[in-house]
Design an enzyme around this catalytic site. Structure first.
Site, PDB file in Angstrom:
ATOM      1  CB  SER A 148      -0.891   0.016   1.247  1.00 44.69           C
ATOM      2  OG  SER A 148      -1.534   1.279   1.404  1.00 44.69           O
ATOM      3  CE1 TYR A 165      -3.997  -2.119   5.137  1.00 45.30           C
ATOM      4  CE2 TYR A 165      -3.163   0.087   4.670  1.00 45.30           C
ATOM      5  CZ  TYR A 165      -3.702  -1.111   4.230  1.00 45.30           C
ATOM      6  OH  TYR A 165      -3.930  -1.300   2.887  1.00 45.30           O
TER       7      TYR A 165
END
Length: 258
Positions: A148, A165
């Site tokens: 990401s 995350y």
């Protein structure tokens, strides 16, 4: 060879974790469109069955296996099912992921641990199990990790307070490099994709609440569409990317170019 033939995956078998929804579903469909047999796995069986039915309705071959990729036994179940049904695994897409939002000073440690377990341990276990088979078989393979842009830059505190995350995706970027250098001698290519903002179930709540602020951070001033990820996954899975390994391909509308 015709240039377009470089992107064909006929006769190959791909495993896509988190393949029941969102980006995983898009990527599973794309790999099937390119000719691959597809094994989709995630914790819930029903959405997997829907993806399988759609792929088969379009003329492809698919297998749906419910599994928790943080558990070694479940990982072995997925890989063994792929071998039994299609003869082996040529392509692995590590897409399963989890997230949790909270200011860092308030982040519950157990939530941080859970995100790291799913995103990092899960990717490691799947890569290890599939990589072992690829090495034993001796015919190489492709591993594609879904990172990401959150693993490349710090989160915007206005809407992206997800330290677990972000940390996990940074780990995925470097795991990709380490797997690539370690397994290059076995002709296993390992690359990653770092998507920006694509509307999915995971990102939907943030987009609904902070859409304007998020768009202001994207030079193209729009969110990504499924088609804009499908071509990238096919490219990395195909012979067209045979000389690429250890790389992270960013698909973010220019967000990290500021």
């Amino acid at each position: 060879m015709n240039a377009l033939d470089l992107f064909r995956l006929d006769g190959k078998t791909a495993v896509v974790t988190g393949g029941g929804r969102g980006l995983g579903r898009y990527m599973a469909e794309a790999l099937s469109d390119a000719g691959a047999n597809v094994v989709v796995c995630s914790r819930k069986q029903e959405p997997l069955d829907e993806v399988k039915a759609d792929i088969e309705a379009a003329g492809g071959r698919a297998l749906a296996v419910a599994a928790d990729i943080t558990e070694e036994g479940d990982v072995e179940k997925v890989v063994s099912a792929a071998e039994s049904e299609f003869g082996g695994v040529d392509i692995l897409v590590n897409n399963s992921g989890a997230t949790w939002g909270a200011p860092t000073e308030e982040m519950p440690p157990e939530r941080f641990d859970h995100v790291m377990k799913v995103n990092v341990r899960g990717t490691f276990l799947m890569s290890q199990a599939v990589g072992r088979r690829m090495i034993e078989r001796g015919s190489g393979g492709k591993i594609i990790n879904i990172a990401s842009v959150a693993g490349l830059v710090g989160g915007n505190p206005k809407y992206m307070q997800t330290i677990g995350y972000n940390s996990s995706k940074g780990a995925i970027v470097n795991m990709t490099r380490d797997l690539a250098t370690g397994w290059a001698r076995y002709d296993i290519n390992v690359n990653a994709i770092a998507p920006g903002w694509f509307p999915t179930k995971m990102s939907g709540g943030l987009i609904e609440k902070f859409g304007d602020e998020m768009l202001a951070d994207i030079p193209l001033n729009r969110f990504g569409t499924p088609e804009e990820l499908k071509g990238v996954i096919v490219f990395l899975a195909s012979p067209a990317a045979a000389y690429m390994t250890g790389q992270t391909v960013v698909v973010d509308g220019g967000t990290t170019a500021w």
